[in-house]
Enzyme design. Sequence first.
Site, short mmCIF file in Angstrom:
data_model
loop_
_atom_site.label_atom_id
_atom_site.label_comp_id
_atom_site.label_asym_id
_atom_site.label_seq_id
_atom_site.Cartn_x
_atom_site.Cartn_y
_atom_site.Cartn_z
N GLU A 200 34.46 26.53 34.10
CA GLU A 200 34.70 27.98 34.17
C GLU A 200 33.87 28.62 35.29
O GLU A 200 34.37 29.44 36.06
CB GLU A 200 34.40 28.64 32.81
CG GLU A 200 34.70 30.14 32.82
CD GLU A 200 35.15 30.70 31.47
OE1 GLU A 200 35.46 29.92 30.54
OE2 GLU A 200 35.20 31.94 31.34
N ASP B 5 22.52 34.21 25.91
CA ASP B 5 22.58 32.77 26.26
C ASP B 5 22.03 32.47 27.65
O ASP B 5 21.37 31.45 27.86
CB ASP B 5 23.98 32.16 26.03
CG ASP B 5 25.10 32.87 26.77
OD1 ASP B 5 24.83 33.88 27.45
OD2 ASP B 5 26.26 32.41 26.65
N ASP C 3 30.06 30.46 24.40
CA ASP C 3 31.47 30.36 24.02
C ASP C 3 31.90 28.90 23.83
O ASP C 3 32.58 28.54 22.88
CB ASP C 3 32.37 30.98 25.10
CG ASP C 3 32.09 32.45 25.31
OD1 ASP C 3 31.38 33.06 24.48
OD2 ASP C 3 32.59 33.00 26.32
N SER D 238 39.47 32.88 24.59
CA SER D 238 40.63 31.98 24.79
C SER D 238 40.36 31.03 25.95
O SER D 238 40.87 29.91 25.96
CB SER D 238 41.90 32.79 25.05
OG SER D 238 41.86 33.43 26.31
N SER D 239 39.56 31.47 26.93
CA SER D 239 39.29 30.59 28.07
C SER D 239 38.48 29.37 27.63
O SER D 239 38.80 28.24 27.98
CB SER D 239 38.59 31.34 29.20
OG SER D 239 37.38 31.92 28.76
N GLY E 121 38.16 39.07 24.44
CA GLY E 121 36.76 38.80 24.13
C GLY E 121 36.60 37.78 23.03
O GLY E 121 35.51 37.63 22.45
N LEU E 122 37.67 37.04 22.72
CA LEU E 122 37.60 36.04 21.64
C LEU E 122 37.58 34.63 22.22
O LEU E 122 37.76 33.65 21.51
CB LEU E 122 38.77 36.24 20.67
CG LEU E 122 38.83 37.64 20.05
CD1 LEU E 122 40.05 37.80 19.15
CD2 LEU E 122 37.55 37.94 19.26
N GLU F 233 24.03 38.77 21.45
CA GLU F 233 24.96 39.01 22.56
C GLU F 233 24.23 39.05 23.89
O GLU F 233 23.17 39.67 24.01
CB GLU F 233 25.67 40.34 22.32
CG GLU F 233 27.05 40.39 22.90
CD GLU F 233 28.00 39.41 22.22
OE1 GLU F 233 28.26 38.34 22.83
OE2 GLU F 233 28.43 39.67 21.09
N GLY G 119 42.08 37.44 26.74
CA GLY G 119 41.46 38.63 27.31
C GLY G 119 40.96 39.62 26.27
O GLY G 119 40.73 40.78 26.58
P1 ADP Z 1 38.94 35.55 26.90
O1 ADP Z 1 38.25 34.26 27.10
O2 ADP Z 1 38.06 36.59 26.29
O3 ADP Z 1 40.23 35.44 26.16
P2 ADP Z 1 39.19 35.40 29.74
O4 ADP Z 1 39.58 36.39 30.78
O5 ADP Z 1 37.88 34.71 29.88
O6 ADP Z 1 39.31 36.15 28.34
O7 ADP Z 1 40.28 34.25 29.66
C1 ADP Z 1 41.65 34.58 29.59
C2 ADP Z 1 42.42 33.71 30.57
O8 ADP Z 1 42.38 32.33 30.13
C3 ADP Z 1 43.87 34.04 30.65
O9 ADP Z 1 44.11 35.09 31.57
C4 ADP Z 1 44.49 32.74 31.12
O10 ADP Z 1 44.31 32.56 32.50
C5 ADP Z 1 43.60 31.69 30.42
N1 ADP Z 1 44.20 31.25 29.15
C6 ADP Z 1 43.62 31.28 27.94
N2 ADP Z 1 44.43 30.75 26.99
C7 ADP Z 1 45.56 30.36 27.64
C8 ADP Z 1 46.79 29.73 27.23
N3 ADP Z 1 47.03 29.41 25.97
N4 ADP Z 1 47.70 29.49 28.18
C9 ADP Z 1 47.49 29.82 29.47
N5 ADP Z 1 46.37 30.40 29.89
C10 ADP Z 1 45.41 30.67 29.01
MG MG Z 2 36.62 33.93 28.43
#
Ligand code: ADP
Ligand code: MG
Length: 385
Positions: free
Chosen positions: A163, A39, A175, A130-131, A127-128, A36, A125
């Site tokens: 990003e 990177d 990631d 999604s971004s 920590g998995l 952790e 949001g």
């Molecule tokens: P994590 O990457 O840990 O989930 P982040 O704060 O880095 O948290 O990213 C979350 C953000 O990514 C969301 O607030 C949104 O802006 C964007 N996001 C991720 N997945 C989607 C989705 N399926 N649709 C729209 N926005 C998304």
């Molecule tokens: Mg993220």
Amino acid sequence: MNGAAAAAVREEFRRVHGGEPDGVWAAPGRVNLIGEHTDYCDGFALPMALPQRTLVAARRRDDGLLRLHSAQGDGRTTELRVADLAPGGTGGWARYPAGVVWALRERGLDVGGADLHVSSTVPTGAGLSSSAALECAVAVAYDDLHGLGLDRPVLARVAQHAENAFAGVPCGIMDQMASVCCTAGHALHLDSRSLEVRQVPLDLTGHGLSLLVLDTRVQHDLADGAYAALRAGCERAAELLHVPALRELTEPDLPAALAALPPDLVPLVRHQVTENARVERTVDHLAAGEPEALGPVLTAGHASLRDDYRISCPETDLAVESAVAAGALGARMTGGGFGGSVIALVPAEAAAAVAAAVGDAFAAAGFTAPAVLEAVPSAGAERIG
Ligand code: ADP
Ligand code: MG
């Protein structure tokens, strides 16, 4: 499963954009087993892809427009002109996919507009990542749609650049590398300097084990500022120690290195060096066919993030402590810190009891109930329809 998932997203695309998409692509979220905050110090990590993933149905456009819609968005379609994309110029969730198109063009690749519909099962949001899943799904879609032939580490760099530079969120490369390079049934040994990867077989079920993900549902605002400060501290330490990055140091170097540093940098360097060693120890245990031996390594990793790196918080500490007290072999926070998710390695038969015990501990402390997933090592980004 891919067929049904792709058909459902195609159907949504038809409703939103009209007509058929050219294809459907998917990229997963991830958990990091160990390694952790290493990177950005050129170090090592061992992430795995989750079955939760982000799907993108896409169709090329010839008029230079980028039209973005997400099932997890605000219901509106965002329309942008590709030629006008500029860092800081796009807000909200659209900055992640738009950033990928911008980053491809920054590399001199002549890509134009598209209609995109996004639909995801990755919690946002938590920590998995999604971004990264969103960026990587768009990156592989564009790679295919335009026949770019970019290799996986390049796609990861494009997504990271989107990003960092376009969306304005600092993050390392782990990631995105996890999302594009992981394969089912494996963890991914990542060298963040060379971007060399090695697939490490990870058969938890075969050993009667399960990896729980406990999403604490908290995200503290501290995260971004702290990330920048930690990163700067590590860079300063590397300079003082005359190494290009902290990954150059190994455990035998530690006593001399720590003696040469000002007190505020000592814990940062100790975390970096011991964390890289824990990645190697984890890989050794997996190669020896003893995944149950990972438990203490994970818990030691948590202690290092809590005591040396200081990025834990009451919720993640409680999740780790209550999981271990209820029979988990080991547990640690995963991701950037100050909330997010905790992973717990548990004997499969104890999984429900551990999840319940963490829920009870959260209720007693007055915290929001955690969400629980099972991390099954899954496929990286791919075209699915
Ligand atoms: P994590 O990457 O840990 O989930 P982040 O704060 O880095 O948290 O990213 C979350 C953000 O990514 C969301 O607030 C949104 O802006 C964007 N996001 C991720 N997945 C989607 C989705 N399926 N649709 C729209 N926005 C998304
Ligand atoms: Mg993220």
